[in-house]
Enzyme design. Sequence first.
Site: not given
Ligand code: 6PG
Length: 479
Positions: A13, A75, A102, A128-129, A182, A185-186, A189-190, A287, A448, A454
Amino acid sequence: DLAQIGVSGLAVMGRNLARNLARNGFSVALHNRTSAKTKSLVAEHGDEGTFVPTETLEEFVAALERPRRVVIMVKAGAPTDAVIDELVPLLDEGDIVIDCGNAHYADTRRREADLRERGLHFVGAGVSGGEEGALLGPSIMPGGSKESYATLGPMFEKIAAQVDGTPCCVHVGPDGAGHFVKMVHNGIEYADMQLIAEAYDLLRDGLGATPAELAEIFAEWNSGDLSSFLIEITAEVLGHTDAATGSPFVDVVVDEAEQKGTGRWTVQTALDLGVPVTGIAEATFARALSAHPDQRAAARAALPGPSEAAQKVPAEERDAFVDDVRKALYASKVVAYAQGYDQMAAASTEYGWDIDLGAMATIWRGGCIIRARFLDRIKDAYATERPASLLVAPYFRDAVADGQQAWRRVVAHAARAGIPTPGFSSALAYYDALRADRLPAALIQGLRDYFGAHTYRRTDRDGSFHTLWATPDRSEVEA
Ligand code: 6PG
């Protein structure tokens, strides 16, 4: 000549970000803990622009014009702190340290406060990308001070992806705002990937189709409302044949999903903020479930499922089923985004970040993993006033209303056929809960009050009340 910016940490990266900067005309000082990576970058790509290779951090810092702009790409966690600790004594007032990894936003807040005390700027920037984005144009989400953005922003805007002439980079807000966004965003993404995976599973089981046939369906979906990078590459992955076995690639991959932590952070943070991000949570837990093979084997041996016949979609209903799954996927995706946006809004209030939510959709239109056509619609939804939920913004309200019957059919089919669809099902439950006249939360309040005094509020008058449950007449007192 002194370099305009430096990059320390030249794994894939960092290397690609450095090359992107150089290709855009910026002179880039290079540093890596071991100099082999620095040397190979210059040997292989030295002709792409102006690189200033350095061996030590001292040399690296001395090679930079002031105020110095130092990108670190190592890292997350302890390694990032180690580099910052080594770097800081070498810097001068006004210099800017930019963490493009990240990082957890709480770490970014802590580091920003530390460096600010020493007269330095610390920018936590989400990038990201993936590898390709870093090189050809990522989506960049920088936090930190306005002053730091004034000097850094133009460079980042130049190397970011561009959509309709607009860079996919904007100053998100102070301290940890960039890394927070970010992180969400992730998380999205999940959720996106989990929903796509459920759609694949439903279609594969329901239609008895091959991955190659499903690849065509996803490719077709990519030309409509669902058009997005993840749908596009789903078609690629499903269409791929394993060279060694001749089997569909997806069938030779072990079905245990891994994670590096950003999805988990999103859910943990959402719990603290009290924001239900059920789509991201279900995706993260799905997951985790997949990664317990022993438990799965035991359950497979012990637990019955529905009859074979219940699982097949009759031939005459196949096209309608595919369309239903598409609509259910879209509606569930809208829910996941609505929840992620709620989380960003809540954090923005909690930390005083003043995040422009519409601008987040703008910078996610290109470069990033969740880039998608429908982000334009999210941008529009936030253009005037902030909707109570993305779900009630006119475009999305209509889209979900149009798809909701299909959504219900798909979730009912999944339940009958025994196909796990935590993403689709919980998104529909969220939709129904949000629009309900009355929620059974009233009963929960009653329970409750019964066991713990409560207290509860009444629908007909103000105040807090407690029923004396142990008394014969169960009279009510004002608490
Ligand atoms: C991005 C991705 C990048 C990474 C993920 C993978 O935006 O480019 O999100 O940051 O590939 O964090 O995450 P996992 O390993 O948790 O699936």
